[in-house]
Design an enzyme around this catalytic site. Structure first.
Site, mmCIF file in Angstrom:
data_model
loop_
_atom_site.group_PDB
_atom_site.id
_atom_site.type_symbol
_atom_site.label_atom_id
_atom_site.label_comp_id
_atom_site.label_asym_id
_atom_site.label_seq_id
_atom_site.Cartn_x
_atom_site.Cartn_y
_atom_site.Cartn_z
ATOM 1 C CG ASP A 1 -9.575 23.857 -38.130
ATOM 2 O OD1 ASP A 1 -8.989 23.338 -39.095
ATOM 3 O OD2 ASP A 1 -10.507 23.305 -37.521
ATOM 4 C CG ASP B 1 -17.466 19.159 -44.336
ATOM 5 O OD1 ASP B 1 -16.486 18.407 -44.276
ATOM 6 O OD2 ASP B 1 -17.407 20.332 -44.743
#
Length: 240
Positions: A8, A129
């Site tokens: 990330d 998500d």
């Protein structure tokens, strides 16, 4: 089962979040290019990269770094974070990225997702998500009233071949993946499924593999050394 080490990116660094909370950020490596190369050297065969700056801004922020990561690692990469237009999809794929992940826009702009799938086929991955079973968008800041399973079925109808499912409540927590929700998805949609969020051990990866999933993403557990790259290489080679 394909296992994807996760990187990330925030402000040019590799970070991990806790439950998707940008205020609970830990820098795990200041050099994402070195991190990508290290994963590949240790046996990774595919990287999962998220542009967190892009997720917040709604446009690619870290493409140059991502290109350098791919060049250093010499393995395929899939990239998500803020990809909300066809121009952005073109931009990534024409620059050599192997697959792009369309997340928020899959819910808010289904016509865009459909057009991207028609144009690029398997190079488009849809990201779901969810928090408590409901889909979250815009860098996980907004939670909708759409269930994860309903969205997965919609994605399957428009021709999506691969879905990444992230349980936000488990992301970065090392509490184990949501096996129940993954099994539910596996039962109701016939696409390739990648599990994300909560993986804490080799046993978690083995449990996901036993569900017959296409893939799983490992993040914090790798950086904490709860899972080794040798674990990943071995689990990938086991036939369940």
């Amino acid at each position: 089962m394909q296992i994807f080490p996760a990187i990330d990116l925030k402000n040019g660094q590799c970070v991990r979040l806790f439950q998707g909370d940008f205020s609970k950020k830990t820098v795990v490596n200041e050099d994402p290019i070195a991190q990508a190369k290290a994963f590949a050297t240790d046996g990774a065969t595919y990287l999962h990269i998220v542009d967190l700056d892009g997720a917040l801004e709604g446009r690619p922020i870290n493409l140059e770094i991502i290109q350098r990561m791919k060049k250093a690692a010499k393995i395929p990469v899939q990239v998500g974070g803020g990809i909300r237009s066809m121009a952005q999809v073109d931009y990534y794929l024409e620059s050599g990225i192997d697959r792009v992940i369309i997340g928020s826009a899959a819910l808010t702009n289904p016509d865009f997702l459909r057009a991207a799938v028609q144009k690029y086929g398997a190079k488009i991955v849809a990201g779901i998500d969810a928090k408590n079973g409901f889909v979250a968008t815009r860098g996980w800041l907004d939670v909708s009233q759409v269930s994860y399973l309903d969205l997965a079925k919609r994605m399957e109808k428009v021709g999506v071949e691969t879905i990444i499912y992230t349980d936000i409540s488990r992301d970065g927590t090392l509490t184990g993946p949501n096996l129940e929700q993954m099994a539910n998805l596996k039962e109701h949609v016939k696409v390739s499924l990648i599990a994300s969020g909560g993986v804490s051990s080799r046993a978690d990866l083995e449990a996901l593999a036993q569900l017959g999933l296409y893939g799983a993403i490992a993040g914090k557990a790798l950086y904490n050394h709860d899972i080794s790259m040798s674990d990943i290489v071995e689990v990938e080679q086991i036939a369940y």
